[in-house]
Design a protein around this motif. Structure first.
Motif, PDB file in Angstrom:
ATOM      1  N   ILE A   1       0.887  -1.059  -0.143  1.00 52.13           N
ATOM      2  CA  ILE A   1       0.146  -0.100   0.039  1.00 52.13           C
ATOM      3  C   ILE A   1       0.869   1.098  -0.014  1.00 52.13           C
ATOM      4  N   GLU A   2       0.759   2.042  -1.217  1.00 44.87           N
ATOM      5  CA  GLU A   2       1.641   3.213  -1.142  1.00 44.87           C
ATOM      6  C   GLU A   2       0.947   4.507  -1.266  1.00 44.87           C
ATOM      7  N   ARG A   3       1.591   5.541  -0.873  1.00 48.33           N
ATOM      8  CA  ARG A   3       0.937   6.874  -0.916  1.00 48.33           C
ATOM      9  C   ARG A   3       2.058   7.752  -1.807  1.00 48.33           C
ATOM     10  N   ASP A   4       1.410   8.681  -2.486  1.00 49.30           N
ATOM     11  CA  ASP A   4       2.365   9.465  -3.228  1.00 49.30           C
ATOM     12  C   ASP A   4       2.697  10.661  -2.387  1.00 49.30           C
ATOM     13  N   VAL A   5       3.841  10.811  -1.858  1.00 45.57           N
ATOM     14  CA  VAL A   5       4.321  12.040  -0.914  1.00 45.57           C
ATOM     15  C   VAL A   5       5.361  12.719  -1.648  1.00 45.57           C
ATOM     16  N   THR A   6       5.502  12.907  -3.046  1.00 47.32           N
ATOM     17  CA  THR A   6       6.148  13.634  -3.609  1.00 47.32           C
ATOM     18  C   THR A   6       6.182  14.952  -2.994  1.00 47.32           C
ATOM     19  N   GLU A   7       4.817  15.485  -2.844  1.00 47.19           N
ATOM     20  CA  GLU A   7       4.698  17.113  -2.657  1.00 47.19           C
ATOM     21  C   GLU A   7       5.135  17.178  -1.253  1.00 47.19           C
TER      22      GLU A   7
END
Length: 688
Positions: free
Chosen positions: A298-304
Motif C-alpha cells: 500500500i503506497e501513498r504518493d508523498v512527492t509534494e
C-alpha cells in the motif's frame, strides 16, 4: 313317498340346479333343507372341495360339517330362506390342504324355487383356486405395495425433512454469502477507489523482489501511468531507478523473508521516467494453513510532502546562513570600509611606478573581493540591499549576451530565444545580470568540448502551486527564463546540493561554492523561484520564474567610486560608533574640505548639536548604534533644525533596514563597505 317318486324328485331338482349352474365342470352343488342340513350332494363336490372323504355319508348332517363354520352367517342364510335376498355368497374361501397348500372356493346359497320360500336351499360351490391364488398374490402384492408405499412415504418424509434442512442451510449460507459478498464489494470498492496505490504480487519466498504483480487498483494507473495490462506479471523492480535507495530495498526484502510487514519511504519511477516519492507499507498475505500466498503493498504518493520537506530544509539552511551572514555583515562591512577606503586613498597618492603602490593594490583588490563575497553571502541568504526597478528581462539577457558571448568560447553555440511580448518585471538589473552570468559560466564549464547554450524568455502562468519550484510559488503570472546547456549533466546526489553555500565540484582555487547559492538567493529575494532538471550525458536546464511587475519601489542606484572634482565646504555632524570607520570618514572628508563635528553615539551628537553656534548642513550617521539609533537621532535633531539633511550609513541588510523604515526611496542611504570617493559623491548628491 316311494323310492321311485323320490328319485324323480331328485332328478327334477338336479335338472333345476343344473339350469342355475350351467355346464361348468368347476362347480358342484348340495341341496339343503330349511334347517341347513345336507339333503343331496353332487358327485363332483368332493373334487372341487379337494375333500377326500365320502361325502355321501354327510347327507342329513349339518352344512357346517361340509364347508366349515365360516358359513354360519345365519342372518344371510335366513334372509335367503325367507326370500328377502335372492342369494348369499362367500367368495374365495381358503381351505388348507394336508400338504399345507390352500384351495379357494366361492360358496353361494340360493333358493331353488323363489315361489316357494322356506324350501330347498341349494349350496353352489365354485372352484376359485386360480382366482384365489391370484387374489392372494394380489393381496400379497398389495401388502408389499403398501409396505413399499409406506417405506417410500417414510423415505419421502425423511427426504422432505432433509430437503427442508438443506433449504434452511442454503438460506443461511446464501445469507452468509450475501453478507460476505457485500463485505467483499465494499472492500473492493474501497481498494479500487482509494487514493492510495494498492499492489498485490505473487509470493516468491526466496526472492520477494521478483514476485509478479497480479493486481493494481485505479490509483496505481493514475500515479504511475502504467495500464493494468502493461503491469500485470511484472515485478516491482520496474518502478526502481538510479535514486531508489538500495538500503530501503534490502530492508523490504529482509522483512518479507521473515514474513514481517515493513514501512519505508522510497523513490519510484513512473512510466515516463519521472521520479516520485512513496510512503509504502509492504506485508505478507498468509493462507488458511499459514502458508505464504501473496504480498500486498500500500503506497501513498508523498512527492509534494517530500518537496516541501526539502524546501523547508533548504529554507532553514538558508536562514541559518543568512542569520550568520547578517550578523557579521555590519562588523565585516565596517572593516572592509576601512580597508577599501584607506587603500583607495593610498593608491591616489602614489604613482604607478612607486614600490608602495605595488603592495597596496593587492590589499585593495582583496578588499573588493571580500566585499563581493559578502554580497554573495547576503544574496544567498536574501539579505542584500536590492535596487529594484521595472524592466524588460530581454534587455538584461541581450546585455549579458554581448558581455559573455566571446568569453564562453567559439566552440559553444550561443542561442537566445526571446519572447516579443514579454511582460515587465520589477527587479535589480545588476543582480539579474549576475544570475544570468553565473548560470552561463556554469553552462560553459559543463561543456568543455563544446555544445549549445540557450537562453529563452517566455510568459507563463502557474495554475497551482508547483512543488518542483523552490521556493514554492503561488499561482499567478510569471516571466520564465530558461538557461539550457547540452553538457555532461549533474548527478542526483550533486543536484540535491547545488544551492548549498560553499558546495562546489570544481577543484581548489576554481570556485567559492557561492555562485549558484547567490543565484538562488537573488531569485528568491526577487519574489521568484527556480527549478533544475538535469540528465547525465544530456545536459542541464535551469528555469527561473519571476513575478510579473507588481508592488515595489526604486532604490538609490550606486554612486561613482571617484573623488568629486569640487571640494566641499559644508559642516557635517558625523555619528559613528565604530572608531576605525569614524576616524577614516573624518580624515577623508576633512581632506575634501568639509568641516566635521564628530560623535561616537547619539547622546554625544545631541549635546554637540545644542552646543554648536553655527549651521549644521548634514547629519551623517550610522543606523544601528548602542543606545540611540541613527533614525531616532535624526528625528530629534530635525526638531531643532528642520532643514537639516540626513545621510545614513549601514552595514546591515534589508531586513534590519526595514525595521527602521529606511527602505523608502526618498531616504538617502549608503551601504557599507564604501570608499571615500563613493561617500563624498553621495554627500554631494544628498546636499544638492
Amino acid at each position: 313317498m316311494n323310492d321311485s317318486s323320490t328319485n324323480a324328485d331328485m332328478n327334477l331338482l338336479s335338472n333345476q340346479i343344473l339350469n342355475i349352474m350351467g355346464d361348468s365342470e368347476l362347480m358342484a352343488y348340495a341341496v339343503l333343507s330349511p334347517d341347513f342340513k345336507i339333503v343331496q350332494i353332487a358327485s363332483n363336490l368332493g373334487a372341487i372341495l379337494h375333500d377326500a372323504r365320502d361325502l355321501d355319508s354327510l347327507v342329513g348332517r349339518p352344512l357346517t360339517e361340509l364347508v366349515g363354520e365360516f358359513l354360519g352367517a345365519e342372518e344371510g342364510l335366513t334372509a335367503v330362506l325367507s326370500g328377502r335376498e335372492p342369494d348369499y355368497c362367500l367368495e374365495n374361501l381358503a381351505r388348507k390342504q394336508a400338504d399345507g397348500s390352500f384351495t379357494y372356493v366361492t360358496v353361494r346359497i340360493v333358493l331353488l324355487d323363489p315361489a316357494r320360500p322356506g324350501e330347498n336351499l341349494v349350496l353352489i360351490v365354485d372352484n376359485s383356486t386360480e382366482v384365489g391364488h391370484l387374489q392372494q398374490s394380489l393381496t400379497q402384492q398389495r401388502n408389499e405395495l403398501k409396505q413399499e408405499i409406506s417405506r417410500r412415504q417414510k423415505a419421502e418424509r425423511a427426504l422432505q425433512q432433509l430437503n427442508n434442512e438443506l433449504e434452511q442451510r442454503v438460506k443461511e449460507r446464501t445469507a452468509e454469502l450475501a453478507e460476505a459478498n457485500e463485505r467483499l464489494r465494499l472492500l473492493e470498492a474501497a481498494i479500487v477507489n482509494t487514493s492510495d496505490t494498492v499492489i498485490i504480487t505473487d509470493a516468491e519466498p526466496d526472492d520477494p523482489a521478483n514476485s509478479g504483480i497480479v493486481y493494481v487498483n485505479n490509483a496505481f494507473t493514475q500515479v504511475t501511468g502504467y495500464t493494468y495490462k502493461e503491469i500485470v506479471g511484472q515485478s516491482q523492480q520496474v518502478f526502481h531507478g538510479p535514486n531508489t535507495d538500495p538500503r530501503q530495498l534490502e530492508k523490504i526484502r529482509s522483512a518479507l523473508l521473515n514474513r514481517e510487514a515493513v514501512h519505508v519511504e522510497l523513490v519510484n519511477y513512473r512510466k515516463d521516467g519521472s521520479e516520485f516519492w512513496v510512503d509504502m507499507t509492504v506485508a505478507p498475505i498468509l493462507g488458511e494453513q499459514n502458508e505464504l500466498t501473496h504480498f500486498v503493498s500500500i503506497e501513498r504518493d508523498v512527492t509534494e510532502r517530500k518537496q516541501l520537506e526539502i524546501a523547508l530544509l533548504q529554507a532553514q539552511k538558508m536562514e541559518a546562513i543568512g542569520l550568520l551572514a547578517g550578523g557579521i555583515a555590519h562588523d565585516f562591512n565596517n572593516v572592509l570600509t576601512v580597508i577599501l577606503s584607506y587603500s583607495d586613498l593610498m593608491l591616489r597618492y602614489f604613482d604607478e611606478n612607486e614600490r608602495v603602490r605595488k603592495y597596496v593594490e593587492p590589499i585593495h583588490t582583496a578588499g573588493k573581493r571580500a566585499a563581493d563575497l559578502t554580497h554573495q553571502l547576503l544574496a544567498f541568504s536574501r539579505r542584500q540591499m536590492l535596487r529594484p526597478e521595472e524592466m524588460n528581462l530581454n534587455e538584461i539577457v541581450v546585455e549579458v549576451e554581448n558581455m559573455i558571448r566571446r568569453p564562453i568560447g567559439e566552440d559553444i553555440q550561443f542561442t537566445t530565444l526571446l519572447a516579443a511580448d514579454l511582460w515587465p518585471i520589477q527587479a535589480d538589473p545588476g543582480q539579474l545580470s549576475q544570475v544570468i552570468m553565473n548560470l552561463s559560466v556554469n553552462a560553459r564549464d559543463a561543456m568543455p568540448h563544446g555544445g549549445t547554450l540557450t537562453l529563452r524568455t517566455e510568459n507563463t502562468t502557474l495554475e497551482r502551486k508547483d512543488g518542483r519550484i523552490s521556493p514554492e510559488l503561488n499561482p499567478g503570472e510569471y516571466i520564465k527564463l530558461t538557461v539550457q546547456d547540452t553538457g555532461k549533466g549533474i548527478d542526483n546526489e550533486t543536484l540535491a546540493r547545488i544551492f548549498d553555500p560553499f558546495f562546489t565540484t570544481k577543484g581548489p582555487g576554481k570556485g567559492t561554492g557561492l555562485g549558484l547559492s547567490t543565484v538562488y538567493g537573488i531569485v528568491a529575494q526577487s519574489g521568484g523561484g527556480i527549478y533544475v532538471h538535469s540528465e547525465i550525458g544530456v545536459g542541464t536546464q535551469f528555469e527561473i520564474y519571476l513575478p510579473r511587475v507588481g508592488e515595489g519601489s526604486d532604490l538609490e542606484m550606486s554612486v561613482t567610486d571617484s573623488l568629486p572634482k569640487e571640494r566641499g565646504s559644508e559642516t557635517i555632524l558625523l555619528v559613528e560608533d565604530e572608531i576605525s570607520v569614524r576616524e577614516l570618514v573624518r580624515e577623508g572628508l576633512e581632506e575634501q574640505g568639509y568641516h566635521l563635528l564628530v560623535a561616537a553615539n547619539g547622546e554625544e551628537a545631541l549635546a554637540m548639536c545644542r552646543a554648536h553656534n553655527g549651521v549644521i548642513d548634514l547629519l551623517l550617521t550610522d543606523v544601528v548604534m548602542p543606545g540611540m539609533s541613527g533614525v531616532e537621532l535624526a528625528q530629534r535633531i530635525q526638531t531643532l533644525s528642520p532643514a537639516l539633511k540626513v545621510l545614513y550609513m549601514t552595514g546591515y541588510t534589508d531586513s534590519v533596514m526595514s525595521k527602521h523604515g529606511l527602505l523608502d526611496d526618498a531616504i538617502a542611504l549608503l551601504q557599507k563597505p564604501f570608499t571615500i570617493g563613493q561617500l563624498t559623491g553621495k554627500i554631494q548628491k544628498t546636499l544638492h
